[in-house]
Design an enzyme around this catalytic site. Structure first.
Site, PDB file in Angstrom:
ATOM      1  N   HIS A 196       0.798  -1.098   0.053  1.00  0.00           N
ATOM      2  CA  HIS A 196      -0.060   0.024  -0.137  1.00  0.00           C
ATOM      3  C   HIS A 196       0.777   1.357  -0.023  1.00  0.00           C
ATOM      4  O   HIS A 196       1.826   1.180   0.637  1.00  0.00           O
ATOM      5  CB  HIS A 196      -0.779  -0.033   1.357  1.00  0.00           C
ATOM      6  CG  HIS A 196      -2.076   0.666   1.167  1.00  0.00           C
ATOM      7  ND1 HIS A 196      -2.217   1.991   1.046  1.00  0.00           N
ATOM      8  CD2 HIS A 196      -3.454   0.131   1.451  1.00  0.00           C
ATOM      9  CE1 HIS A 196      -3.511   2.427   0.898  1.00  0.00           C
ATOM     10  NE2 HIS A 196      -4.261   1.517   1.205  1.00  0.00           N
ATOM     11  N   GLY A 210       0.288  -5.216   1.958  1.00  0.00           N
ATOM     12  CA  GLY A 210      -1.212  -5.311   0.921  1.00  0.00           C
ATOM     13  C   GLY A 210      -0.337  -5.985  -0.020  1.00  0.00           C
ATOM     14  O   GLY A 210      -1.486  -6.823  -0.710  1.00  0.00           O
ATOM     15  N   TYR A 255      -5.374  -4.718  10.472  1.00  0.00           N
ATOM     16  CA  TYR A 255      -5.644  -5.332   9.148  1.00  0.00           C
ATOM     17  C   TYR A 255      -7.021  -5.840   9.039  1.00  0.00           C
ATOM     18  O   TYR A 255      -7.966  -5.898  10.113  1.00  0.00           O
ATOM     19  CB  TYR A 255      -4.937  -6.857   8.975  1.00  0.00           C
ATOM     20  CG  TYR A 255      -4.176  -6.813   7.496  1.00  0.00           C
ATOM     21  CD1 TYR A 255      -3.738  -6.068   6.594  1.00  0.00           C
ATOM     22  CD2 TYR A 255      -4.911  -7.792   6.690  1.00  0.00           C
ATOM     23  CE1 TYR A 255      -3.488  -5.941   5.370  1.00  0.00           C
ATOM     24  CE2 TYR A 255      -4.586  -7.983   5.221  1.00  0.00           C
ATOM     25  CZ  TYR A 255      -3.664  -7.039   4.792  1.00  0.00           C
ATOM     26  OH  TYR A 255      -3.710  -7.100   3.258  1.00  0.00           O
TER      27      TYR A 255
HETATM   28  C1  LCV Z   1       5.031   4.723  -0.120  1.00  0.00           C
HETATM   29  C2  LCV Z   1       7.110   3.818  -0.372  1.00  0.00           C
HETATM   30  C3  LCV Z   1       6.599   2.538   0.198  1.00  0.00           C
HETATM   31  C4  LCV Z   1       5.487   2.308   0.490  1.00  0.00           C
HETATM   32  N1  LCV Z   1       4.472   3.547   0.429  1.00  0.00           N
HETATM   33  O1  LCV Z   1      14.032   1.694  -1.291  1.00  0.00           O
HETATM   34  O2  LCV Z   1      -0.134  -4.396   5.015  1.00  0.00           O
HETATM   35  S1  LCV Z   1      -0.347  -3.118   5.543  1.00  0.00           S
HETATM   36  O3  LCV Z   1      -1.622  -2.986   6.543  1.00  0.00           O
HETATM   37  O4  LCV Z   1       0.614  -2.830   6.406  1.00  0.00           O
HETATM   38  C5  LCV Z   1      -0.459  -1.983   4.497  1.00  0.00           C
HETATM   39  C6  LCV Z   1      -1.090  -0.766   5.050  1.00  0.00           C
HETATM   40  C7  LCV Z   1       0.757  -1.858   3.627  1.00  0.00           C
HETATM   41  O5  LCV Z   1       0.911  -2.400   2.523  1.00  0.00           O
HETATM   42  O6  LCV Z   1       1.525  -0.968   4.205  1.00  0.00           O
HETATM   43  C8  LCV Z   1       2.977  -0.688   3.237  1.00  0.00           C
HETATM   44  C9  LCV Z   1       3.794  -1.716   4.122  1.00  0.00           C
HETATM   45  N2  LCV Z   1       4.988  -1.644   2.987  1.00  0.00           N
HETATM   46  C10 LCV Z   1       6.201  -1.564   3.697  1.00  0.00           C
HETATM   47  O7  LCV Z   1       6.352  -1.598   4.871  1.00  0.00           O
HETATM   48  C11 LCV Z   1       7.461  -1.493   2.833  1.00  0.00           C
HETATM   49  C12 LCV Z   1       7.866  -0.276   2.928  1.00  0.00           C
HETATM   50  N3  LCV Z   1       9.365   0.003   2.050  1.00  0.00           N
HETATM   51  C13 LCV Z   1      10.348  -0.444   2.608  1.00  0.00           C
HETATM   52  O8  LCV Z   1      10.540  -1.014   3.281  1.00  0.00           O
HETATM   53  C14 LCV Z   1      11.301  -0.239   1.363  1.00  0.00           C
HETATM   54  O9  LCV Z   1      11.215   0.784   0.501  1.00  0.00           O
HETATM   55  C15 LCV Z   1      11.817  -1.688   0.564  1.00  0.00           C
HETATM   56  C16 LCV Z   1      12.500  -2.597   1.580  1.00  0.00           C
HETATM   57  C17 LCV Z   1      10.466  -2.088   0.123  1.00  0.00           C
HETATM   58  C18 LCV Z   1      12.805  -1.104  -0.455  1.00  0.00           C
HETATM   59  O10 LCV Z   1      13.827  -0.568   0.025  1.00  0.00           O
HETATM   60  P1  LCV Z   1      14.973   0.280  -0.794  1.00  0.00           P
HETATM   61  O11 LCV Z   1      15.934   0.870  -0.013  1.00  0.00           O
HETATM   62  O12 LCV Z   1      15.423  -0.298  -2.039  1.00  0.00           O
HETATM   63  P2  LCV Z   1      13.630   2.855  -0.327  1.00  0.00           P
HETATM   64  O13 LCV Z   1      13.147   2.628   0.695  1.00  0.00           O
HETATM   65  O14 LCV Z   1      14.524   3.797  -0.481  1.00  0.00           O
HETATM   66  O15 LCV Z   1      12.210   3.324  -1.335  1.00  0.00           O
HETATM   67  C19 LCV Z   1      12.425   3.840  -2.637  1.00  0.00           C
HETATM   68  C20 LCV Z   1      11.206   4.989  -2.502  1.00  0.00           C
HETATM   69  O16 LCV Z   1       9.862   4.204  -2.637  1.00  0.00           O
HETATM   70  C21 LCV Z   1       9.150   4.607  -1.434  1.00  0.00           C
HETATM   71  C22 LCV Z   1      10.166   5.273  -0.477  1.00  0.00           C
HETATM   72  O17 LCV Z   1       9.602   6.253   0.181  1.00  0.00           O
HETATM   73  C23 LCV Z   1      11.127   5.911  -1.314  1.00  0.00           C
HETATM   74  O18 LCV Z   1      10.634   7.084  -1.994  1.00  0.00           O
HETATM   75  P3  LCV Z   1      11.348   8.371  -1.635  1.00  0.00           P
HETATM   76  O19 LCV Z   1      12.760   8.387  -2.121  1.00  0.00           O
HETATM   77  O20 LCV Z   1      10.813   9.613  -2.364  1.00  0.00           O
HETATM   78  O21 LCV Z   1      11.559   8.728  -0.331  1.00  0.00           O
HETATM   79  N4  LCV Z   1       8.240   3.714  -0.812  1.00  0.00           N
HETATM   80  C24 LCV Z   1       8.757   2.509  -0.605  1.00  0.00           C
HETATM   81  N5  LCV Z   1       7.751   1.767   0.001  1.00  0.00           N
HETATM   82  N6  LCV Z   1       4.875   1.380   1.104  1.00  0.00           N
HETATM   83  N7  LCV Z   1       6.328   4.859  -0.624  1.00  0.00           N
END
Ligand code: LCV
Length: 259
Positions: free
Chosen positions: A64, A108, A138
């Site tokens: 999400h 999600g 959830y």
């Molecule tokens: C917005 C993002 C996101 C993101 N939203 O790259 O299941 S529930 O109930 O929890 C539901 C509500 C849900 O699905 O929630 C989201 C759950 N997802 C996560 O927790 C994953 C969050 N992301 C990460 O942990 C990392 O991004 C990963 C491990 C996927 C990749 O890491 P990496 O170092 O390769 P970055 O973190 O630098 O992310 C690259 C860009 O994508 C955005 C993040 O903010 C960044 O944008 P900016 O450079 O503009 O800051 N991004 C990543 N995930 N879920 N934005």
């Protein structure tokens, strides 16, 4: 700029996530494009749909779009939430949907992958359920999904730890139908899709709907449902829910107080 690409070849549709910069987050834009593409593909002779990320992706989808989560006081995963809508449409599509998984799958996006009928992954696949990491309550259908597929205890472990499950244990827990080497992933997936296109689409469509109805056949009394919704409300009304989102956006670990 489009965040997915779509293809229809030999009765097999393919939707490819194409927003690597933002880790293929399931934003409203991504969901709208998926829904439009599925509608357009259904006008052609599509017998199977493959959902995938770009070759070599480290992240299949980061789930999400946290920027689009409502602030406290509104259900973050309500019936009309874009993510919840696309899950329902994949589950009720009258053709098999194969999730071809390369890279990590978050929140999600795990539910989207599990809403598909068959999951084929390579060794870089991992699955992480993140509601507890963000402080999100959830939803009932999502939790039932995990319980049906991996059993109560594995589901609890995924939700409580919010830790990624790597490909091998994920396959053992039933999250993957097949775990194949990355160089065989595409070939294996499209071979299976081709086999399916040769079978009766009517029979397959009816069997898919029968399994969906049987798997979700859990009598829940109105009072029980209201209790569940009340419990979920205490979470999405909480300070912890606001803290979870804030911490994510500020790129720092959350500090939950249980309030
Ligand atoms: C917005 C993002 C996101 C993101 N939203 O790259 O299941 S529930 O109930 O929890 C539901 C509500 C849900 O699905 O929630 C989201 C759950 N997802 C996560 O927790 C994953 C969050 N992301 C990460 O942990 C990392 O991004 C990963 C491990 C996927 C990749 O890491 P990496 O170092 O390769 P970055 O973190 O630098 O992310 C690259 C860009 O994508 C955005 C993040 O903010 C960044 O944008 P900016 O450079 O503009 O800051 N991004 C990543 N995930 N879920 N934005």
């Amino acid at each position: 700029m489009a965040v997915i690409t779509t293809q229809l070849q030999d009765d097999i549709g393919t939707i490819t996530f194409n927003n690597p910069e933002h880790r293929n987050i399931l934003s409203k834009q991504m969901v709208d494009e998926i829904m439009q593409s599925v509608g357009a593909l259904q006008k052609g002779r599509m017998r199977v749909l493959v959902i995938r990320a770009l070759k070599g992706s480290k992240v299949w989808s980061a789930g999400h779009d946290v920027h689009e989560l409502p602030l406290p006081g509104r259900d973050p995963l309500s019936y009309n939430d874009p993510l919840v809508t696309v899950l329902r449409s994949v589950q009720s599509l009258p053709i098999p949907v194969i999730a071809m998984i390369e890279g990590s799958v978050w929140g999600g996006a795990c539910d989207l992958a599990l809403s598909c009928d068959i999951l084929i992954g390579c060794h870089s696949a991992s699955f992480c359920m993140t509601p507890a990491k963000i402080g999100v309550p959830y939803n009932v259908s999502g939790i039932l999904h995990f319980m049906n597929i991996m059993g109560v205890n594995f589901a609890k472990e995924m939700f409580f730890t919010a830790e990624p499950l790597s490909a091998e244990p994920a396959a053992k827990a039933g999250l993957l139908n097949h775990l194949v080497d990355v160089e065989n992933l595409e070939g294996f997936t499209y071979d299976m899709a081709t086999k399916i296109t040769r079978n009766s689409p009517l029979s397959i469509g009816v069997i898919k709907e029968q399994i969906r109805l049987l798997a979700s056949a859990h009598p829940l009394s109105p009072i029980t449902f209201e209790r569940v919704q009340g419990l979920r409300r205490t979470v999405y009304d909480s300070k912890d829910y606001a803290e979870g989102i804030k911490a994510f956006l500020e790129k720092r670990p959350p500090s939950f107080t249980g309030e």
